[in-house]
Design an enzyme around this catalytic site. Sequence first.
Site, PDB file in Angstrom:
ATOM      1  N   LYS A 113       0.369  -1.719  -0.140  1.00 31.53           N
ATOM      2  CA  LYS A 113      -0.237  -0.135   0.004  1.00 31.53           C
ATOM      3  C   LYS A 113       0.841   1.183   0.184  1.00 31.53           C
ATOM      4  O   LYS A 113       0.158   1.849  -0.573  1.00 31.53           O
ATOM      5  CB  LYS A 113      -1.036   0.272   1.642  1.00 31.53           C
ATOM      6  N   LYS A 196      -5.124 -11.686  -8.501  1.00 32.79           N
ATOM      7  CA  LYS A 196      -5.631 -11.488  -7.052  1.00 32.79           C
ATOM      8  C   LYS A 196      -6.835 -10.230  -7.633  1.00 32.79           C
ATOM      9  O   LYS A 196      -6.125  -9.340  -8.514  1.00 32.79           O
ATOM     10  CB  LYS A 196      -5.041 -10.907  -6.368  1.00 32.79           C
ATOM     11  N   LYS A 199     -10.676  -5.386  -6.118  1.00 35.10           N
ATOM     12  CA  LYS A 199     -11.485  -4.166  -5.770  1.00 35.10           C
ATOM     13  C   LYS A 199     -10.543  -2.959  -6.133  1.00 35.10           C
ATOM     14  O   LYS A 199     -11.237  -1.812  -7.635  1.00 35.10           O
ATOM     15  CB  LYS A 199     -12.420  -3.407  -4.437  1.00 35.10           C
TER      16      LYS A 199
HETATM   17  P1  ADP Z   1      -9.909  -6.566  -2.555  1.00 34.50           P
HETATM   18  O1  ADP Z   1      -9.212  -7.338  -2.005  1.00 34.50           O
HETATM   19  O2  ADP Z   1     -10.585  -6.477  -3.238  1.00 34.50           O
HETATM   20  O3  ADP Z   1     -10.006  -4.954  -1.686  1.00 34.50           O
HETATM   21  P2  ADP Z   1     -10.739  -7.139  -0.040  1.00 34.50           P
HETATM   22  O4  ADP Z   1      -9.656  -6.845   1.093  1.00 34.50           O
HETATM   23  O5  ADP Z   1     -12.012  -5.834   0.875  1.00 34.50           O
HETATM   24  O6  ADP Z   1     -11.208  -6.843  -1.283  1.00 34.50           O
HETATM   25  O7  ADP Z   1     -11.444  -8.216   0.968  1.00 34.50           O
HETATM   26  C1  ADP Z   1     -12.450  -8.729   1.324  1.00 34.50           C
HETATM   27  C2  ADP Z   1     -12.403 -10.258   1.836  1.00 34.50           C
HETATM   28  O8  ADP Z   1     -12.517 -10.910   0.709  1.00 34.50           O
HETATM   29  C3  ADP Z   1     -11.243 -10.850   2.689  1.00 34.50           C
HETATM   30  O9  ADP Z   1     -11.790 -11.549   3.395  1.00 34.50           O
HETATM   31  C4  ADP Z   1     -10.445 -11.269   1.123  1.00 34.50           C
HETATM   32  O10 ADP Z   1      -9.397 -12.656   1.632  1.00 34.50           O
HETATM   33  C5  ADP Z   1     -11.456 -11.465   0.568  1.00 34.50           C
HETATM   34  N1  ADP Z   1     -10.595 -11.243  -1.358  1.00 34.50           N
HETATM   35  C6  ADP Z   1     -10.555 -10.216  -1.812  1.00 34.50           C
HETATM   36  N2  ADP Z   1      -9.870 -10.376  -2.466  1.00 34.50           N
HETATM   37  C7  ADP Z   1     -10.040 -12.288  -3.030  1.00 34.50           C
HETATM   38  C8  ADP Z   1      -9.696 -13.407  -3.964  1.00 34.50           C
HETATM   39  N3  ADP Z   1      -9.353 -12.460  -5.545  1.00 34.50           N
HETATM   40  N4  ADP Z   1      -9.878 -14.384  -3.722  1.00 34.50           N
HETATM   41  C9  ADP Z   1      -9.825 -14.452  -2.703  1.00 34.50           C
HETATM   42  N5  ADP Z   1     -10.210 -13.955  -1.939  1.00 34.50           N
HETATM   43  C10 ADP Z   1     -10.645 -12.806  -1.550  1.00 34.50           C
END
Ligand code: ADP
Length: 333
Positions: A113, A196, A199
């Site tokens: 980040k 991965k 968002k």
């Molecule tokens: P992002 O990474 O898209 O910003 P978040 O960090 O808010 O999403 O993640 C919310 C939940 O979704 C967490 O438990 C995270 O581990 C899971 N998660 C996010 N992206 C993935 C992915 N590509 N594959 C599996 N789990 C994911």
Amino acid sequence: MKIVVSGTRPTGILHLGNYYGAVRNYVRLSKDSDVRGYFFIADYHSFTTHINPTELPMLVRQTICTYLASGLDPEKVIIYVQSDVPQIAELYLLLNMLAYKGELEKVATFKEKIKLHNENINAGLLTYPVLMAADILIHRAYMVPVGKDQEQHLEMTRDYAKRFNNRYDVDFFPEPIAYNFGEELVKVPGLDGSTKMSKTGGETNAIFLNEEPDMIRKKIMRAKTDSGPTEMNSKPSQEIQNLFELMQIVSAEDVVSHYKNAWDTCTIRYGDMKKQLAEDMVNYLSPFREKINALMQDTDYLGKIVRRGGEQARESAEKTVSEVRKIMGINYF
Ligand code: ADP
Ligand code: TRP
């Protein structure tokens, strides 16, 4: 009772990775009658990136809708917003005294980040794992369903739990585990060749749960591929591996093996594979889209759910915090 806690930052409608990596497991766990599930919207966490106050309410509502559309039943689990539970902020403050700067600076998500937001390296970002530990320990949870990217944060939560127990010579906090239903933690890949789906990965990376069929088709047809296999039984490039992984989630087994076989024998046509993947994705996601669209109309219902959830979460949180205060000697008169 097994206490389960998990949360998602309110970044709007969730994508397939959030669902398949995390929320699907919230739902599966909550079906166990032995489980007491606390699932929340991590709004405090989203402020590390100075979120726009006029957009936040919509983002929070959308995230709640995604929880409900994924099958979380508000009669069985507690759904709440993190900032409705001030005890979390108190526990966060207290846990910060057990968190070392050097360790926090080495956390992989922090390092990523600060590369992305070099202009805003705030203390909230540095202590993100401490707040997350507070979210989990506030209900003295044992299981935390999350995707693979959160593994290191869970390890830190266990460290803080152990440190607290050792320092005060108590057996108060359990050491929670990252949980995925009987399998390894999952990481759903993106459409742009990245490993991965995210968002923050932009429009070409993620497929959202409320995505319209035409948009799903467009995104998948635009997904990156390569010039095709040149040797029988070779290893696919990351882009092609990603398409196979997505297929494994949304397509039938015989469809996946048909395309695997076509890959192995160098007869694969990416256009056909993508068309098939797009149609299977549309079918997989349609029920989500319909439910999300219906729920988004019913703001009163959403408000009712989180107000009640907030009350229940505060009750559990208050018990933990009052014990913590006693243990730490914050108990003067
Ligand atoms: P992002 O990474 O898209 O910003 P978040 O960090 O808010 O999403 O993640 C919310 C939940 O979704 C967490 O438990 C995270 O581990 C899971 N998660 C996010 N992206 C993935 C992915 N590509 N594959 C599996 N789990 C994911
Ligand atoms: N850090 C998680 C993510 O980025 C969200 C989160 C915050 C969380 N607090 C939590 C997940 C507590 C599980 C438990 O996805």
